[in-house]
Design a protein around this motif. Structure first.
Motif, mmCIF file in Angstrom:
data_model
loop_
_atom_site.group_PDB
_atom_site.id
_atom_site.type_symbol
_atom_site.label_atom_id
_atom_site.label_comp_id
_atom_site.label_asym_id
_atom_site.label_seq_id
_atom_site.Cartn_x
_atom_site.Cartn_y
_atom_site.Cartn_z
ATOM 1 N N LYS A 37 0.846 -1.188 0.000
ATOM 2 C CA LYS A 37 0.000 0.000 0.000
ATOM 3 C C LYS A 37 0.882 1.238 0.000
ATOM 4 N N VAL A 38 0.609 2.152 -0.924
ATOM 5 C CA VAL A 38 1.355 3.400 -1.029
ATOM 6 C C VAL A 38 0.374 4.563 -0.917
ATOM 7 N N THR A 39 0.684 5.495 -0.038
ATOM 8 C CA THR A 39 -0.107 6.713 0.070
ATOM 9 C C THR A 39 0.612 7.818 -0.680
ATOM 10 N N VAL A 40 -0.092 8.425 -1.609
ATOM 11 C CA VAL A 40 0.426 9.566 -2.357
ATOM 12 C C VAL A 40 -0.246 10.802 -1.773
ATOM 13 N N ILE A 41 0.545 11.631 -1.112
ATOM 14 C CA ILE A 41 0.020 12.817 -0.447
ATOM 15 C C ILE A 41 0.577 14.041 -1.168
ATOM 16 N N TRP A 42 -0.316 14.909 -1.614
ATOM 17 C CA TRP A 42 0.140 16.026 -2.445
ATOM 18 C C TRP A 42 -0.597 17.303 -2.098
ATOM 19 N N SER A 43 0.025 18.412 -2.517
ATOM 20 C CA SER A 43 -0.558 19.715 -2.250
ATOM 21 C C SER A 43 -0.277 20.677 -3.393
ATOM 22 N N SER A 44 -1.367 21.165 -3.947
ATOM 23 C CA SER A 44 -1.359 22.258 -4.911
ATOM 24 C C SER A 44 -2.806 22.676 -5.089
ATOM 25 N N PRO A 45 -3.078 23.977 -5.119
ATOM 26 C CA PRO A 45 -4.455 24.398 -5.358
ATOM 27 C C PRO A 45 -4.889 24.191 -6.810
ATOM 28 N N ASN A 46 -3.926 23.972 -7.702
ATOM 29 C CA ASN A 46 -4.205 23.815 -9.125
ATOM 30 C C ASN A 46 -4.313 22.326 -9.463
ATOM 31 N N THR A 47 -5.518 21.838 -9.615
ATOM 32 C CA THR A 47 -5.724 20.403 -9.881
ATOM 33 C C THR A 47 -5.472 20.027 -11.345
ATOM 34 N N GLU A 48 -5.111 21.003 -12.161
ATOM 35 C CA GLU A 48 -4.810 20.744 -13.575
ATOM 36 C C GLU A 48 -3.368 21.103 -13.924
ATOM 37 N N GLY A 49 -2.568 21.462 -12.943
ATOM 38 C CA GLY A 49 -1.224 21.972 -13.211
ATOM 39 C C GLY A 49 -0.133 20.925 -13.188
ATOM 40 N N LEU A 50 1.089 21.407 -13.089
ATOM 41 C CA LEU A 50 2.279 20.568 -13.127
ATOM 42 C C LEU A 50 2.313 19.573 -11.971
ATOM 43 N N THR A 51 1.970 20.002 -10.769
ATOM 44 C CA THR A 51 1.993 19.117 -9.606
ATOM 45 C C THR A 51 0.983 17.991 -9.772
ATOM 46 N N ALA A 52 -0.210 18.310 -10.242
ATOM 47 C CA ALA A 52 -1.231 17.285 -10.482
ATOM 48 C C ALA A 52 -0.776 16.310 -11.565
ATOM 49 N N SER A 53 -0.129 16.827 -12.608
ATOM 50 C CA SER A 53 0.394 15.947 -13.669
ATOM 51 C C SER A 53 1.460 15.008 -13.128
ATOM 52 N N ALA A 54 2.333 15.527 -12.271
ATOM 53 C CA ALA A 54 3.366 14.688 -11.659
ATOM 54 C C ALA A 54 2.725 13.609 -10.799
ATOM 55 N N LYS A 55 1.734 13.996 -10.006
ATOM 56 C CA LYS A 55 1.006 13.038 -9.166
ATOM 57 C C LYS A 55 0.360 11.949 -10.013
ATOM 58 N N ASN A 56 -0.267 12.338 -11.113
ATOM 59 C CA ASN A 56 -0.921 11.357 -11.988
ATOM 60 C C ASN A 56 0.075 10.355 -12.565
ATOM 61 N N GLN A 57 1.239 10.828 -12.967
ATOM 62 C CA GLN A 57 2.239 9.933 -13.562
ATOM 63 C C GLN A 57 2.816 8.958 -12.538
ATOM 64 N N ILE A 58 3.143 9.431 -11.359
ATOM 65 C CA ILE A 58 3.708 8.537 -10.351
ATOM 66 C C ILE A 58 2.659 7.509 -9.924
ATOM 67 N N MET A 59 1.399 7.945 -9.804
ATOM 68 C CA MET A 59 0.336 7.005 -9.439
ATOM 69 C C MET A 59 0.119 5.957 -10.521
ATOM 70 N N LYS A 60 0.197 6.359 -11.760
ATOM 71 C CA LYS A 60 0.028 5.419 -12.874
ATOM 72 C C LYS A 60 1.105 4.336 -12.814
ATOM 73 N N GLY A 61 2.349 4.737 -12.577
ATOM 74 C CA GLY A 61 3.437 3.761 -12.469
ATOM 75 C C GLY A 61 3.262 2.837 -11.274
ATOM 76 N N LEU A 62 2.875 3.397 -10.133
ATOM 77 C CA LEU A 62 2.650 2.581 -8.932
ATOM 78 C C LEU A 62 1.551 1.554 -9.164
ATOM 79 N N GLU A 63 0.434 2.003 -9.716
ATOM 80 C CA GLU A 63 -0.704 1.114 -9.932
ATOM 81 C C GLU A 63 -0.381 0.026 -10.951
ATOM 82 N N GLU A 64 0.306 0.382 -12.032
ATOM 83 C CA GLU A 64 0.660 -0.619 -13.040
ATOM 84 C C GLU A 64 1.645 -1.648 -12.503
ATOM 85 N N ALA A 65 2.402 -1.271 -11.475
ATOM 86 C CA ALA A 65 3.333 -2.213 -10.848
ATOM 87 C C ALA A 65 2.653 -3.047 -9.765
#
Length: 189
Positions: free
Chosen positions: A3-31
């Motif tokens: 189990k991995v918890t991805v904890i993130w903070s940015s008020p912009n849910t469409e920005g660079l931080t959200a994109s980074a979060k999406n990519q790391i989560m995609k890799g974690l889930e596929e693994a």
């Protein structure tokens, strides 16, 4: 399955931080990791009150007197096998929301509970401006982890100038991190 918890903070849910979060989560889930996402900006979190001359119940019982979303998030982190910390960079530091949570977490865990000690974490700092603050932000994040006895497995700066190759790299990093959590780390981190 880890189990991995991805904890993130940015008020912009469409920005660079959200994109980074999406990519790391995609890799974690596929693994094969079971991933829980916690977006701090959507939570009710107050700042530490430094009650009882600076060391209230956090020092005595490892709990916080403030009744908000903190204790539930803390429990999720304690139950996780691995944690990915992601913050947008403001003034070479974590977001204010991230810092408010992190300060309270450090008081409860470092002084009393030690529930997070020895957890291997990934740190990601995302800057949309010049990008110069990412390394300072990662240093601040790691300093806080060290107080709690956690260890950084990797530290990844993402800026608008490197997003084209760093976002795919985060996907790969997520897969590698999940594999290390499952099979063990080949060196001390």
């Amino acid at each position: 399955m880890k189990k991995v918890t991805v904890i993130w903070s940015s008020p912009n849910t469409e920005g660079l931080t959200a994109s980074a979060k999406n990519q790391i989560m995609k890799g974690l889930e596929e693994a094969g990791a079971q991933v829980e996402e916690i977006h701090l900006n959507e939570k009710k979190l107050e700042h530490c009150r430094a009650c009882a001359n600076g060391w209230g119940t956090c020092n005595k019982t490892g709990t916080c007197v403030i009744r908000d979303d903190f204790s539930g998030i803390y429990q999720s982190l304690a139950n996780a096998d691995g944690i990915v910390w992601i913050s947008a960079v403001y003034w070479s530091d974590m977001t204010e929301c991230f810092k408010a949570f992190f300060d309270r977490l450090r008081r409860c865990d470092a002084t009393r509970n030690h529930s997070l000690a020895e957890k291997r974490c990934m740190l990601i700092a995302c800057a949309g401006g010049t990008g110069r603050g990412t390394l300072e932000c990662l240093t601040q994040m790691e300093r806080g982890l060290t107080h709690m006895g956690m260890r950084a497995y990797d530290r990844i700066p993402v800026v608008r100038f490197n997003r084209e190759y760093m976002l795919p790299a985060l996907y790969t990093a997520g897969k590698a991190y999940a594999a290390c959590l499952e099979n063990g780390f080949d060196m001390y981190y």
